[in-house]
Design an enzyme around this catalytic site. Structure first.
Site, PDB file in Angstrom:
ATOM      1  N   ILE A 162       0.847  -1.199   0.000  1.00  0.00           N
ATOM      2  CA  ILE A 162       0.000   0.000   0.000  1.00  0.00           C
ATOM      3  C   ILE A 162       0.884   1.252   0.000  1.00  0.00           C
ATOM      4  CG2 ILE A 162      -1.902   1.185   1.154  1.00  0.00           C
ATOM      5  CD1 ILE A 162      -2.523  -1.580   2.521  1.00  0.00           C
ATOM      6  N   ASP A 216      14.950   0.702  10.602  1.00  0.00           N
ATOM      7  CA  ASP A 216      13.902   0.039  11.373  1.00  0.00           C
ATOM      8  C   ASP A 216      13.343   1.055  12.373  1.00  0.00           C
ATOM      9  OD1 ASP A 216      12.634  -1.574  13.512  1.00  0.00           O
ATOM     10  OD2 ASP A 216      13.459  -3.263  12.372  1.00  0.00           O
ATOM     11  N   SER A 222      -7.176  -1.102  10.551  1.00  0.00           N
ATOM     12  CA  SER A 222      -7.802  -2.187   9.789  1.00  0.00           C
ATOM     13  C   SER A 222      -9.211  -2.419  10.296  1.00  0.00           C
ATOM     14  CB  SER A 222      -6.968  -3.456  10.003  1.00  0.00           C
ATOM     15  OG  SER A 222      -7.687  -4.590   9.579  1.00  0.00           O
ATOM     16  N   TYR A 270      -2.361  -9.567  15.991  1.00  0.00           N
ATOM     17  CA  TYR A 270      -2.193  -8.517  14.972  1.00  0.00           C
ATOM     18  C   TYR A 270      -3.261  -7.443  15.147  1.00  0.00           C
ATOM     19  CZ  TYR A 270      -3.075  -6.135  10.545  1.00  0.00           C
ATOM     20  OH  TYR A 270      -3.337  -5.168   9.601  1.00  0.00           O
ATOM     21  N   LYS A 298      -3.241  -3.176  16.292  1.00  0.00           N
ATOM     22  CA  LYS A 298      -3.927  -2.035  15.645  1.00  0.00           C
ATOM     23  C   LYS A 298      -4.809  -1.312  16.662  1.00  0.00           C
ATOM     24  CE  LYS A 298      -2.276  -2.517  11.533  1.00  0.00           C
ATOM     25  NZ  LYS A 298      -1.240  -1.580  11.113  1.00  0.00           N
TER      26      LYS A 298
HETATM   27  P1  NAD Z   1       3.518  -4.548   3.519  1.00  0.00           P
HETATM   28  O1  NAD Z   1       4.106  -5.614   4.363  1.00  0.00           O
HETATM   29  O2  NAD Z   1       3.589  -4.683   2.045  1.00  0.00           O
HETATM   30  O3  NAD Z   1       4.154  -3.119   3.912  1.00  0.00           O
HETATM   31  C1  NAD Z   1       4.627  -2.833   5.207  1.00  0.00           C
HETATM   32  C2  NAD Z   1       6.030  -2.265   5.072  1.00  0.00           C
HETATM   33  O4  NAD Z   1       6.526  -1.931   6.363  1.00  0.00           O
HETATM   34  C3  NAD Z   1       7.028  -3.261   4.461  1.00  0.00           C
HETATM   35  O5  NAD Z   1       7.696  -2.629   3.392  1.00  0.00           O
HETATM   36  C4  NAD Z   1       7.972  -3.608   5.612  1.00  0.00           C
HETATM   37  O6  NAD Z   1       9.258  -3.890   5.144  1.00  0.00           O
HETATM   38  C5  NAD Z   1       7.880  -2.354   6.456  1.00  0.00           C
HETATM   39  N1  NAD Z   1       8.148  -2.553   7.900  1.00  0.00           N
HETATM   40  C6  NAD Z   1       7.599  -3.465   8.732  1.00  0.00           C
HETATM   41  N2  NAD Z   1       8.082  -3.305   9.976  1.00  0.00           N
HETATM   42  C7  NAD Z   1       8.950  -2.253   9.942  1.00  0.00           C
HETATM   43  C8  NAD Z   1       9.755  -1.595  10.902  1.00  0.00           C
HETATM   44  N3  NAD Z   1       9.796  -2.013  12.178  1.00  0.00           N
HETATM   45  N4  NAD Z   1      10.511  -0.563  10.507  1.00  0.00           N
HETATM   46  C9  NAD Z   1      10.495  -0.128   9.234  1.00  0.00           C
HETATM   47  N5  NAD Z   1       9.767  -0.714   8.277  1.00  0.00           N
HETATM   48  C10 NAD Z   1       8.989  -1.758   8.627  1.00  0.00           C
HETATM   49  O7  NAD Z   1       1.998  -4.363   4.002  1.00  0.00           O
HETATM   50  P2  NAD Z   1       0.807  -3.529   3.358  1.00  0.00           P
HETATM   51  O8  NAD Z   1      -0.188  -4.495   2.858  1.00  0.00           O
HETATM   52  O9  NAD Z   1       1.330  -2.482   2.463  1.00  0.00           O
HETATM   53  O10 NAD Z   1       0.197  -2.891   4.674  1.00  0.00           O
HETATM   54  C11 NAD Z   1       0.601  -1.604   5.124  1.00  0.00           C
HETATM   55  C12 NAD Z   1      -0.109  -1.315   6.433  1.00  0.00           C
HETATM   56  O11 NAD Z   1      -1.523  -1.431   6.259  1.00  0.00           O
HETATM   57  C13 NAD Z   1       0.258  -2.269   7.562  1.00  0.00           C
HETATM   58  O12 NAD Z   1       0.337  -1.535   8.771  1.00  0.00           O
HETATM   59  C14 NAD Z   1      -0.926  -3.213   7.610  1.00  0.00           C
HETATM   60  O13 NAD Z   1      -1.113  -3.749   8.892  1.00  0.00           O
HETATM   61  C15 NAD Z   1      -2.067  -2.291   7.230  1.00  0.00           C
HETATM   62  N6  NAD Z   1      -3.216  -3.000   6.647  1.00  0.00           N
HETATM   63  C16 NAD Z   1      -3.027  -3.811   5.556  1.00  0.00           C
HETATM   64  C17 NAD Z   1      -4.114  -4.528   5.041  1.00  0.00           C
HETATM   65  C18 NAD Z   1      -3.922  -5.451   3.868  1.00  0.00           C
HETATM   66  O14 NAD Z   1      -4.789  -6.294   3.640  1.00  0.00           O
HETATM   67  N7  NAD Z   1      -2.868  -5.327   3.069  1.00  0.00           N
HETATM   68  C19 NAD Z   1      -5.383  -4.405   5.631  1.00  0.00           C
HETATM   69  C20 NAD Z   1      -5.532  -3.549   6.719  1.00  0.00           C
HETATM   70  C21 NAD Z   1      -4.445  -2.853   7.225  1.00  0.00           C
HETATM   71  N1  UFG Z   2     -10.453 -17.071   1.200  1.00  0.00           N
HETATM   72  C1  UFG Z   2     -10.643 -18.237   0.510  1.00  0.00           C
HETATM   73  N2  UFG Z   2      -9.541 -18.879   0.025  1.00  0.00           N
HETATM   74  C2  UFG Z   2      -8.277 -18.409   0.193  1.00  0.00           C
HETATM   75  C3  UFG Z   2      -8.101 -17.196   0.900  1.00  0.00           C
HETATM   76  C4  UFG Z   2      -9.214 -16.555   1.391  1.00  0.00           C
HETATM   77  O1  UFG Z   2     -11.768 -18.711   0.360  1.00  0.00           O
HETATM   78  O2  UFG Z   2      -7.322 -19.054  -0.247  1.00  0.00           O
HETATM   79  C5  UFG Z   2     -11.644 -16.368   1.710  1.00  0.00           C
HETATM   80  C6  UFG Z   2     -11.597 -16.175   3.219  1.00  0.00           C
HETATM   81  O3  UFG Z   2     -12.115 -17.320   3.852  1.00  0.00           O
HETATM   82  C7  UFG Z   2     -12.470 -14.929   3.381  1.00  0.00           C
HETATM   83  C8  UFG Z   2     -12.218 -14.142   2.083  1.00  0.00           C
HETATM   84  O4  UFG Z   2     -11.680 -15.076   1.158  1.00  0.00           O
HETATM   85  O5  UFG Z   2     -13.808 -15.314   3.412  1.00  0.00           O
HETATM   86  C9  UFG Z   2     -11.236 -13.008   2.263  1.00  0.00           C
HETATM   87  O6  UFG Z   2     -10.071 -13.535   2.887  1.00  0.00           O
HETATM   88  P1  UFG Z   2      -8.686 -12.742   2.944  1.00  0.00           P
HETATM   89  O7  UFG Z   2      -7.723 -13.615   3.661  1.00  0.00           O
HETATM   90  O8  UFG Z   2      -8.326 -12.246   1.591  1.00  0.00           O
HETATM   91  O9  UFG Z   2      -9.049 -11.450   3.808  1.00  0.00           O
HETATM   92  P2  UFG Z   2      -9.629 -11.349   5.292  1.00  0.00           P
HETATM   93  O10 UFG Z   2     -10.901 -10.580   5.171  1.00  0.00           O
HETATM   94  O11 UFG Z   2      -9.674 -12.620   5.985  1.00  0.00           O
HETATM   95  O12 UFG Z   2      -8.449 -10.530   6.034  1.00  0.00           O
HETATM   96  C10 UFG Z   2      -7.964  -9.309   5.552  1.00  0.00           C
HETATM   97  C11 UFG Z   2      -6.479  -9.163   5.884  1.00  0.00           C
HETATM   98  C12 UFG Z   2      -6.261  -9.078   7.352  1.00  0.00           C
HETATM   99  C13 UFG Z   2      -7.104  -8.025   7.966  1.00  0.00           C
HETATM  100  C14 UFG Z   2      -8.540  -8.238   7.568  1.00  0.00           C
HETATM  101  C15 UFG Z   2      -9.379  -7.104   8.022  1.00  0.00           C
HETATM  102  O13 UFG Z   2      -5.765 -10.273   5.405  1.00  0.00           O
HETATM  103  O14 UFG Z   2      -4.915  -8.714   7.590  1.00  0.00           O
HETATM  104  O15 UFG Z   2      -8.664  -8.305   6.141  1.00  0.00           O
HETATM  105  O16 UFG Z   2      -8.769  -5.905   7.621  1.00  0.00           O
HETATM  106  F1  UFG Z   2      -7.002  -8.075   9.317  1.00  0.00           F
END
Ligand code: NAD
Ligand code: UFG
Length: 340
Positions: free
Chosen positions: A15, A61, A127, A151, A155
């Protein structure tokens, strides 16, 4: 909002990299702090290719207080977007202390470094997992919160920490963005999600089946109380999500204290609807089997988007077909992610 210097933690990630593109395109200078624990500098090279200019990158970090302070010494930072964190729900159950250490300690250090340098404007990646199993959908920001994984609790605790900081010192202005399910990729297909190992999430898994890296998709549970029996989620295009961060940065001027805002489309899609849309984008059926439920999955989650519209003046523009098209475009051009 006039051009500013925005510090982006975790800016090399999924993101974060998309948000860097949108920030650069809007004329801001971008400073990225990332320890590359789940990302690669290739993503930042590609960001520069798309935007026509680079971010300033620091491999740091957040838990390294000295190095973090030096970044703030080196740049005149106006505002911060804080993505850096560990995010795998299952892994957080196995190594909770590492999650608290990385996510909470990292955030505390960031807040201290910001305050030391008189920077008090922050957009934080939260999240929808903080809602646990919602009683009512669409979910509003006032719904009860209570996360179910370590996790999710990181948050939740960071949200509380930011609320406490804002209550104690009026200079803090914070937007907590509660993301729903980010998917898709930049339309160029040059940056996207690059999960390590076998993906946990639906869209990257389905796309890796489509490209031939994985054999069949398992649809977890066909007996939920939903129209087609599979779980419903609010998928949001990562470019829309990136734009929500720009909107949130702008909204900081209009808020006091700390505000939580849902970032979703307001539309729920079932797993089978996603599989159909992904198959359509790929141009071939994605082989799948309906199997047992995955423990911990909530049947139906989607956002009430009213506050995003009123407070951020933002709403999603892209739909599920756009998300699948762009995710597939990235996957097709980069079959092994950034290692391709
Ligand atoms: P990502 O893992 O691709 O990006 C996170 C980045 O943070 C990585 O580049 C990692 O190297 C860096 N990082 C982690 N710990 C660190 C530290 N201690 N110091 C410096 N850098 C560090 O994940 P993303 O999907 O881009 O998610 C970004 C944020 O959004 C995260 O906080 C995640 O929890 C939150 N979020 C993601 C999702 C999702 O589904 N992708 C959903 C809800 C919330
Ligand atoms: N699913 C499948 N097959 C797969 C993977 C997922 O059927 O191989 C289903 C899951 O059961 C769920 C839906 O697809 O019903 C979405 O699952 P994801 O794992 O893609 O996403 P979640 O909603 O479970 O979780 C995501 C992030 C979490 C975050 C959460 C809420 O992965 O980090 O959204 O923000 F906490």
């Amino acid at each position: 909002m006039a051009a500013q210097t925005i510090l982006v933690t975790g800016g090399a990630g999924y993101i974060g990299s998309h948000t860097c593109v949108q920030l650069l395109a809007a004329g801001h200078d971008v400073v990225v702090v990332d320890n590359l624990s789940n990302s690669s500098t290739v993503a930042l090279d590609r960001v520069a290719d798309i935007a026509g200019r680079s971010v300033a990158f620091h491999e740091v970090d957040l838990r390294d207080r000295v190095a973090l302070a030096e970044v703030f010494d080196d740049h005149d930072v106006d505002r911060v977007v804080h993505f850096a964190g560990l995010k795998a729900v299952g892994e957080s159950v196995e190594i909770p202390v590492a999650y608290y250490d990385n996510n909470i300690v990292g955030t505390v250090n960031l807040l201290n470094a910001m305050a030391d340098h008189e920077v008090f404007d922050l957009v934080f990646s939260s999240s929808c997992t903080v809602y646990g199993e919602p009683e009512v959908v669409p979910i509003t920001e006032d719904a009860p919160i209570g996360a179910v994984s370590p996790y999710g609790r990181t948050k939740l605790y960071i949200e509380e920490l930011l609320r406490d900081a804002a209550a104690a010192d009026k200079r803090w202005r914070t937007v907590l963005l509660r993301y729903f399910n980010p998917v898709g990729a930049h339309p160029s297909g040059t940056i996207g999600e690059d999960p390590t190992g076998i993906p946990n999430n639906l869209m990257p898994y389905a796309m890796q089946v489509a490209i031939g890296r994985l054999e069949r998709l398992r649809v977890f549970g066909g007996d939920y109380d939903t129209p087609d029996g599979t779980c419903i989620r609010d998928y949001i295009h990562v470019v829309d999500l990136a734009d929500a961060h720009l909107a949130a940065l702008g909204a900081l001027d209009r808020i006091e204290g700390c505000e939580a805002v849902n970032v979703g489309t307001g539309t729920g899609s079932s797993v089978l609807e996603v599989v159909a849309a992904a198959s359509n984008a790929v141009g071939a059926d994605i082989p799948h089997d309906v199997v047992d439920r995955r423990p911990g999955d909530v049947p139906c989650v989607f956002a009430d988007t009213g506050r995003a519209e009123s407070l951020l003046r933002w709403s999603a523009r892209l739909d599920l077909a756009d998300m699948c098209r762009d995710h597939w475009n990235w996957q097709r051009q980069n079959p092994a992610g950034y290692g391709s």
